[in-house]
Every structure is written in structure tokens, then in C-alpha cells.
Write an enzyme that holds these catalytic residues in place. Structure first.
Site, PDB file in Angstrom:
ATOM      1  N   GLU A   7      41.337  36.743  54.259  1.00 42.58           N
ATOM      2  CA  GLU A   7      40.535  37.903  53.863  1.00 42.58           C
ATOM      3  C   GLU A   7      39.046  37.662  54.065  1.00 42.58           C
ATOM      4  O   GLU A   7      38.301  38.581  54.368  1.00 42.58           O
ATOM      5  CB  GLU A   7      40.827  38.237  52.397  1.00 42.58           C
ATOM      6  CG  GLU A   7      40.178  39.510  51.910  1.00 42.58           C
ATOM      7  CD  GLU A   7      40.737  39.971  50.581  1.00 42.58           C
ATOM      8  OE1 GLU A   7      39.951  40.491  49.793  1.00 42.58           O
ATOM      9  OE2 GLU A   7      41.954  39.810  50.353  1.00 42.58           O
ATOM     10  N   LYS A   8      38.628  36.410  53.911  1.00 47.59           N
ATOM     11  CA  LYS A   8      37.202  36.101  54.043  1.00 47.59           C
ATOM     12  C   LYS A   8      37.037  34.662  54.527  1.00 47.59           C
ATOM     13  O   LYS A   8      37.973  33.860  54.439  1.00 47.59           O
ATOM     14  CB  LYS A   8      36.452  36.336  52.732  1.00 47.59           C
ATOM     15  CG  LYS A   8      37.132  35.825  51.486  1.00 47.59           C
ATOM     16  CD  LYS A   8      36.418  36.320  50.261  1.00 47.59           C
ATOM     17  CE  LYS A   8      37.163  35.975  48.985  1.00 47.59           C
ATOM     18  NZ  LYS A   8      38.375  36.781  48.791  1.00 47.59           N
ATOM     19  N   ASP A 102      44.349  38.432  50.073  1.00 48.98           N
ATOM     20  CA  ASP A 102      44.523  38.186  48.641  1.00 48.98           C
ATOM     21  C   ASP A 102      45.870  38.731  48.170  1.00 48.98           C
ATOM     22  O   ASP A 102      46.353  39.748  48.692  1.00 48.98           O
ATOM     23  CB  ASP A 102      43.387  38.848  47.843  1.00 48.98           C
ATOM     24  CG  ASP A 102      42.110  38.020  47.878  1.00 48.98           C
ATOM     25  OD1 ASP A 102      42.146  36.884  48.375  1.00 48.98           O
ATOM     26  OD2 ASP A 102      41.063  38.519  47.418  1.00 48.98           O
ATOM     27  N   ASP A 104      47.176  40.824  46.270  1.00 50.19           N
ATOM     28  CA  ASP A 104      47.167  42.057  45.489  1.00 50.19           C
ATOM     29  C   ASP A 104      47.245  43.248  46.438  1.00 50.19           C
ATOM     30  O   ASP A 104      47.344  43.095  47.656  1.00 50.19           O
ATOM     31  CB  ASP A 104      45.934  42.141  44.578  1.00 50.19           C
ATOM     32  CG  ASP A 104      44.623  42.107  45.358  1.00 50.19           C
ATOM     33  OD1 ASP A 104      44.640  42.201  46.604  1.00 50.19           O
ATOM     34  OD2 ASP A 104      43.557  41.986  44.715  1.00 50.19           O
ATOM     35  N   TYR A 322      43.830  32.603  41.098  1.00 48.83           N
ATOM     36  CA  TYR A 322      43.311  33.879  41.588  1.00 48.83           C
ATOM     37  C   TYR A 322      42.803  34.753  40.443  1.00 48.83           C
ATOM     38  O   TYR A 322      43.538  35.024  39.491  1.00 48.83           O
ATOM     39  CB  TYR A 322      44.417  34.601  42.361  1.00 48.83           C
ATOM     40  CG  TYR A 322      43.991  35.913  42.956  1.00 48.83           C
ATOM     41  CD1 TYR A 322      43.039  35.968  43.969  1.00 48.83           C
ATOM     42  CD2 TYR A 322      44.532  37.107  42.497  1.00 48.83           C
ATOM     43  CE1 TYR A 322      42.644  37.174  44.514  1.00 48.83           C
ATOM     44  CE2 TYR A 322      44.140  38.314  43.037  1.00 48.83           C
ATOM     45  CZ  TYR A 322      43.203  38.349  44.041  1.00 48.83           C
ATOM     46  OH  TYR A 322      42.811  39.554  44.571  1.00 48.83           O
ATOM     47  N   ARG A 324      41.587  38.073  40.274  1.00 47.60           N
ATOM     48  CA  ARG A 324      41.783  39.532  40.157  1.00 47.60           C
ATOM     49  C   ARG A 324      43.227  39.863  39.791  1.00 47.60           C
ATOM     50  O   ARG A 324      43.865  40.719  40.397  1.00 47.60           O
ATOM     51  CB  ARG A 324      41.386  40.226  41.454  1.00 47.60           C
ATOM     52  CG  ARG A 324      39.894  40.187  41.739  1.00 47.60           C
ATOM     53  CD  ARG A 324      39.572  40.766  43.108  1.00 47.60           C
ATOM     54  NE  ARG A 324      38.142  40.906  43.333  1.00 47.60           N
ATOM     55  CZ  ARG A 324      37.337  39.924  43.709  1.00 47.60           C
ATOM     56  NH1 ARG A 324      37.835  38.708  43.891  1.00 47.60           N
ATOM     57  NH2 ARG A 324      36.051  40.139  43.892  1.00 47.60           N
TER      58      ARG A 324
END
Length: 718
Positions: A7-8, A102, A104, A322, A324
Site C-alpha cells: 500500500e505504501k 492493508d 481492511d 495493525y 486501524r
């Protein structure tokens, strides 16, 4: 070639470090012996703006609403174009792709949408990274899943994004235009979640403004039992005079009468009821992001965004899992990790954490270890990476300790106590007392004995008593109290309200239904929404205690919008639909069809609403707009804010509109002006040729026939 897409960049680097072979860093990716790792920067693709679907939508016009895309369009974000081209080339070269977003809903979408955008047909696996330490990453890479297993999660994220677009783009335009027609020069942003969130603060402030304190009395009596003192509170009868609608004693004469009656001489008192119940409280669950934000807000005064940012830093330092997460539970398989984690906490350098960990019992398996409660992620806990807590900054220490404290508590016994409720009959009145005796402190030892329950009204420990025991009255005291207004929201309590939105719904059936859902917003977005409302100055923050106050624009927005947008009912139910969609129980097209219908109806309502006028010069023609100064081809003039529905216009006279001396009686929108015709002077409407009314002139005044009926087509002198 196997291609990992993170993701990043930071996550991409951590994955690459855990793959075999040396790392070869390239521009936008890393090469390893077991594949290539690349990354996005969050959402590399963005949803198209209305004007990018059709140029006519660049101008905001009510007749264009609602704007409903026939085919949803994504565009590459300008800031991500270079990285996107790298990702696209690597996808074309790969023979297998590993989705490393991530774990989610949003993390699933932002990699999937890139793969869909480039038309990928190669096999895709999914890695779920709950933590960034080496052991967790290697374990996750060794247990890849088929990305198709997460199709429903992607559909849920798509539904959320498209619903937000439909409501945000259309209703922000619709109600901004309505406000501008009333003379307000501002944009009113409408959001599926942020609007009912803002409305909570507005309504709370109005409750405070309209609050009228009520004085009431409490009666407390002390009785002597052979085993000690019993303090009890008076309990009114159903037919007791002097009570208000809330059963508060408000009549001082009744108080005086009761006090005299109770002090009227020795009378026998007896314990008429004595019930003791053994109770227990299971261990407080480990922390989700929301519970961490609420806990840190109460204990340290941190705002939700600060908590999220700090938890993210701890995650990137590999110290916690994680951040979130909306889950409070843990996989049963991770119970074996406790030995390493607890040992690390014993050596962490913080005396309190070390002491708690030292007394922990690893054989205890609390209710937190439950595979049936786990979805894409689990509760936030410390990782197996040793943490020298004292080396962290103050904020990181505090957040880490809250996470670790909740984890350690899982290895302490259940809290047990005896709760006793007593009723005393004396002088024809009933008094009640309550108390609790802790038999096993258990996990509350980690929290210093603090409890979430409301304290017993008297707060005293009861002596050993039983039913039918006699007691002797000693004294009675009456205390005058006043009701207090509701407390203003802070960012922390507002976030908690978003999570527990059922508490703010009056309909009992709906309240029960909403109690089962996850509130409004998500773990990742709630703090951002509150911050955005503050940054856009719809909410103002009182510095010391962080109380939130609505700005004038907040009142205007909430008052202009219909209940469907300002009450949380619809939004909370939609969130539950999105959760069911992630499980395959709901369909994307059906949900979006409901959103289109909802948006269309509210756009129609926006055309009819009456927003309070803002301006010094209400339009005398339509009465629904205000005159605003404008620049035209012939200079400055004043026009109605409701143009083109109202085409009233007036000359400028030193910064104010020049009101017509002779309003046109035919169209009622123009004014009569003296003109020169072939047959001499006459009066004609300023709106010619739209209005062709003409009138004769008599000594510099228009001749208006009786009944104000115009003489059309007739010119010349009177």
C-alpha cells in the site's frame, strides 16, 4: 516473476527485507531473490469529478442534479502518475501477483482497483499483514490466500466510495446552491457520515442553550445496625406527592414534612429485604482503534487523530500490530505468543508494565481468544519485538502502555465480587442501600481497581446484615441539588458517539437495531472526519478542555438539510449493509440503486427549501432572494441571488441598489423608465423585450390605468 504490491513504500520495504536474497533498490520498486516488491501511495487512482464526466457539470446548476454516472470512471492521480506507470509495467511483466494492501476494506480496494484498471488477468494471492515484524511478515507470506476470497470485501469498499460520491457531489451542490439563492456566499459540504456527526454537536449545543436547571432534593438517613452503620437513601412511593415527571423530589415543603416525620421520635426500623448476589466481570477486551482513542482521550486528553498517528508510528516501528482495527478479539493460535510478549514486557524498562507482566498467568485464556470473532484483522497488541519503552517519546510511551496493559489483563483472573442490595422500612418510608465486596480483584489489579460501572449511590461498604434485622434511626439529612446541562462533546467523546450511535436515536425499535451495528464511519475514518470538520471551521475547539462548539455555518447547514441527512439512522443502517456486503450477504448494485433513489429525492427537496436570507437588501420582486452587487457590461448593478429564476435588476446608487420609483405593474420584475418614441415621450419596462408594457406620460409621470392594467402597444403623449 512474483510481484508484491504494497500500500505504501514503508510497508514495501519491510516485506522486501523479509524475502530471501540481497535487496536491489530501483526507482519505485525493490528486487529480491523471491520476487519484486512495489507499492502505491495510498489511492493511486481517484474518482473522476463531475466535470470530468461531462464539461457542463463544471458549472453548478440545479437543473443538472442529480449527476449519476452510467459508468464509474477512475483517473490516475497526478502526483502518482510516475509510480503508476512503474506498477503497470511490473504487473505486465509478472506471472503471479501478491496483493499486500492493508488488511481492511480500504486496503483491499486500493490495490484491487489498480489491478482492475490495467486489466490484469494473472493470478493474484493475498497476504494479510497484521504486524510488520520479521516473524509476522514471514508467517503471513507463508500463508497466502487466493485474492478472490476477498471479492466481497472489495465490493463493500466500492459501495462505500460510490455512495459517498453520490451523496457528497450531488447534495453538496444542491444545498450550496439553495444557500446561495438566499444570499449565502459559502459551500455547504454534505457527507454521508460527517453531516450526522456535525448534527450531533449542533443539537448538543442547542440542548445546552435551552437548558433550564431544576432544583431537587435527596434524603439520606443513617441507621445503626448491631454490626455497624448503614447509610441509605429514601425511596419515594408511586403516589408520592412533590415529585416531578422524572421522579425527583422538588417540593421543599414535602422535604420539610418528611424530615420532621422521620425525626418524630423513636420508632422501630427493620431490614425488609437483603439480597446478596455473586457477580463477576470478564477481562476487559484488548483494544480496537476506537477503544484506544477513547481510552487515550480520557486518560491523557489526546485527540483521536493524534492517537491514530501515534499508533501508526508504533506499528511502523514493529512494536504493535495493525492500528486501524475495528476488532477487539485475538486469534486462538496467537495465545502461544504470550510467553515471548510477556517476557519482553518484563524487560521493557517501565516498572508498572514490568510488574503487571511478572504477575501474569499464561495459562489463563480469556474470552478475547476467539477465532469466530476475527475477520481481516484482530485487536491491537504488542508484537514479539522487544520494546525499550523508556526510549520512546512521551506520546508513544503512553499509547504503547495502554495497548500492553489491555493485553496483559487477559492473563489475570476474572474479577469477582458480591453485590448486596438492602431495603429498610422506617416510619412508613422505605430506604435503600447498596454495596459491593470484592472477593477476587483479578484483572482489575492491572487497572488499579478502576471500574466502568457506575459507582453505588452511597459508595459505602455495608456491614454484614440480613433480612428482618432491627436497625435504629440516627439522623436524616436533605441535600439540595440542581440538574446539570449536557456536557459538550470533545473530539474523543464525539468519536465515541459515532461508535455508539444507537445512544442518540429516540425510536426504541431502531435504537435496538442500531445497537447491533458498528456505528457510523470506520476505525480509519472517524478521526479524520472530526478533524476535517474542525479544519473547515464548522466546529471550533476550546483549547484547554477541547470542547467542540458549532460555528454559524454549522447551524446553517444542519438547519437547511432534511432529517434524512442530519440524523444518524440511515447512515448507521448503511454501514451495517456495507458490513453484510463484506460477508456476501448484500449486493453492490442493489445498494447503489437505493443510494441513487435517496440522492434523487433529496435533490428535489433542495429546490424547495427556504434558507434564511443573508443580506441587507431582500429582493422586492420575488421576496425569496437578496440583491447582490455585480459587474455587467454597462458597469455595476444589483441582481437577485435567485437568478435566473428571478431576473430582478437595479442600478447601483453609491453602493446600494436604486429601488425603482415606478415598478412595472405587468411583470412585477422590471421598473418603468421614461423613453422617447416617434410620437413623444412614454414609459416602458426595463425588461424590454421580455416585457413590452408601455404607458403614456403625463408631466413626467406614467399614466397607470385603473386596476393597474397595462396599456400594451400604445405610445405617445397623454
Amino acid at each position: 516473476m512474483r510481484l508484491f504490491i504494497a500500500e505504501k513504500p514503508s510497508m514495501g520495504l519491510e516485506i522486501a527485507k523479509c524475502l530471501p536474497g540481497p535487496l536491489k533498490r530501483k526507482d519505485g520498486y525493490i528486487v529480491t531473490a523471491d520476487g519484486v516488491v512495489t507499492w502505491g501511495f495510498g489511492h493511486v487512482l481517484r474518482q473522476a469529478e463531475p466535470g470530468e464526466y461531462d464539461a457542463r457539470y463544471e458549472k453548478w446548476r440545479p437543473e443538472d442534479l442529480p449527476i449519476i454516472p452510467e459508468t464509474w470512471k477512475l483517473l490516475v492521480s497526478a502526483s502518482c502518475d510516475k509510480q503508476f506507470q512503474t506498477m503497470k509495467r511490473l504487473i505486465e511483466e509478472a506471472n503471479e501477483i501478491v496483493h499486500a494492501g492493508d488488511p481492511d476494506r480500504e486496503g483491499q480496494l486500493l490495490i484491487d482497483e489498480v489491478l482492475d484498471y490495467v486489466g490484469n488477468e494473472k493470478p493474484v494471492r493475498r497476504v494479510l499483514l497484521q504486524a510488520l515484524d520479521e516473524k509476522s511478515i514471514k508467517k503471513a507470506v507463508a500463508n497466502l490466500r487466493d485474492n478472490r476470497d476477498f471479492y466481497n470485501l472489495k465490493q463493500s469498499a466500492l459501495a462505500r466510495a460510490r455512495a459517498d460520491w453520490l451523496i457528497g457531489m450531488n447534495l453538496s451542490r444542491a444545498y450550496t446552491l439553495a444557500a446561495q439563492r438566499a444570499g449565502h456566499d459559502m459551500t455547504l459540504p454534505v457527507g454521508r457520515v460527517k453531516t450526522p456527526t456535525l448534527a450531533l454537536v449542533v443539537r448538543r449545543e442547542r440542548e445546552i442553550s435551552s437548558f433550564q436547571p431544576v432544583d431537587y432534593f435527596t434524603l439520606k438517613a443513617e441507621f445503626q445496625h448491631e454490626n455497624g452503620l448503614v447509610t441509605a437513601y429514601w425511596k419515594p412511593r408511586e403516589d408520592q406527592p412533590g415529585l416531578d415527571a422524572e421522579d425527583r423530589l422538588t417540593d421543599p415543603e414535602v422535604v420539610r414534612s418528611l424530615t420532621e416525620k422521620l425525626a418524630g421520635g423513636p420508632q422501630p426500623g427493620v431490614i425488609t429485604a437483603c439480597d446478596t448476589v455473586d457477580k463477576k466481570e470478564p477481562q476487559r477486551l484488548p483494544l480496537s482503534l476506537s477503544s484506544l482513542q477513547v481510552l487515550a482521550g480520557k486518560k491523557y486528553g489526546y485527540d483521536p487523530q493524534t492517537v491514530l498517528d501515534t499508533a501508526q508510528k508504533l506499528y511502523e516501528k514493529k512494536l504493535t500490530t495493525y492500528p486501524r482495527s475495528d476488532c477487539d478479539f485475538l486469534p486462538e493460535s496467537q495465545h502461544d505468543d504470550a510467553a515471548v510478549i510477556l517476557e519482553n514486557l518484563r524487560e521493557c524498562g517501565r516498572p508498572d508494565l514490568a510488574a503487571w507482566a511478572d504477575k501474569a498467568d499464561r495459562s489463563i485464556q480469556s474470552r478475547a481468544w476467539n477465532d469466530k470473532k476475527i475477520t481481516a484483522h484482530h485487536a491491537i497488541i504488542p508484537t514479539e519485538v522487544p520494546c525499550r519503552v523508556v526510549a520512546l517519546n512521551e506520546g508513544e510511551q503512553n499509547i504503547y502502555c495502554l495497548i500492553a496493559q489491555a493485553y496483559v489483563a487477559q492473563f489475570y483472573p476474572v474479577h469477582r465480587y458480591q453485590q448486596t442490595k438492602v431495603e429498610i422500612s422506617y416510619a412508613g418510608e422505605v430506604f435503600t442501600a447498596g454495596g459491593r465486596i470484592v472477593t477476587v480483584m483479578g484483572w482489575k489489579e492491572v487497572y488499579g481497581g478502576e471500574t466502568d460501572e457506575k459507582k453505588e449511590e452511597d459508595g459505602d461498604t455495608l456491614p454484614p446484615v440480613k433480612r428482618d434485622d432491627p436497625v435504629e434511626w440516627l439522623r436524616t439529612s436533605a441535600e439540595k441539588k440542581s440538574t446539570r446541562p449536557p456536557v459538550r462533546f470533545t473530539p474523543t467523546t464525539l468519536l465515541a458517539a459515532m461508535k455508539e450511535i444507537h445512544k442518540y436515536v429516540k425510536n426504541p425499535e431502531l435504537k435496538k437495531q442500531l445497537k447491533e451495528v458498528s456505528g457510523i464511519g470506520t476505525e480509519a475514518t472517524r478521526a479524520t472526519i472530526i478533524k476535517e470538520l474542525i479544519d473547515r471551521r464548522f466546529l471550533q475547539t476550546e483549547k484547554k478542555k477541547q470542547y467542540l462548539f458549532p460555528a454559524e455555518a454549522a447551524y446553517l447547514l444542519i438547519d437547511a438539510l432534511p432529517d434524512e441527512l442530519t440524523y444518524p439512522d440511515c447512515t448507521a443502517l448503511w454501514e451495517e449493509v456495507l458490513h453484510r456486503m463484506a460477508s456476501g450477504e448484500e449486493q453492490l448494485d442493489a445498494f447503489l440503486g437505493q443510494q441513487v433513489q435517496f440522492t434523487t429525492g433529496l435533490c428535489s427537496k433542495a429546490r424547495e427549501i427556504a434558507v434564511p436570507l443573508r443580506g441587507d437588501h431582500p429582493c422586492p420582486q420575488c421576496g425569496q432572494g437578496v440583491l447582490q452587487q455585480r459587474r455587467g457590461r454597462r458597469g455595476t448593478f444589483w441582481g437577485c441571488s435567485r437568478y435566473p429564476d428571478c431576473q430582478a435588476s437595479y442600478d447601483d446608487a453609491d453602493g446600494v441598489p436604486r429601488r425603482p420609483e415606478h415598478p412595472c405593474p405587468r411583470c412585477r420584475q422590471g421598473d418603468l423608465r421614461l423613453r422617447q418614441g416617434k410620437n413623444g415621450p412614454f414609459w416602458g419596462c426595463s425588461r424590454y423585450p421580455a416585457c413590452r408594457a408601455t404607458y403614456n406620460d403625463r408631466q413626467g409621470q406614467p399614466v397607470i390605468p385603473d386596476g393597474h392594467l397595462p396599456q400594451t402597444g400604445k405610445t405617445g403623449p397623454a
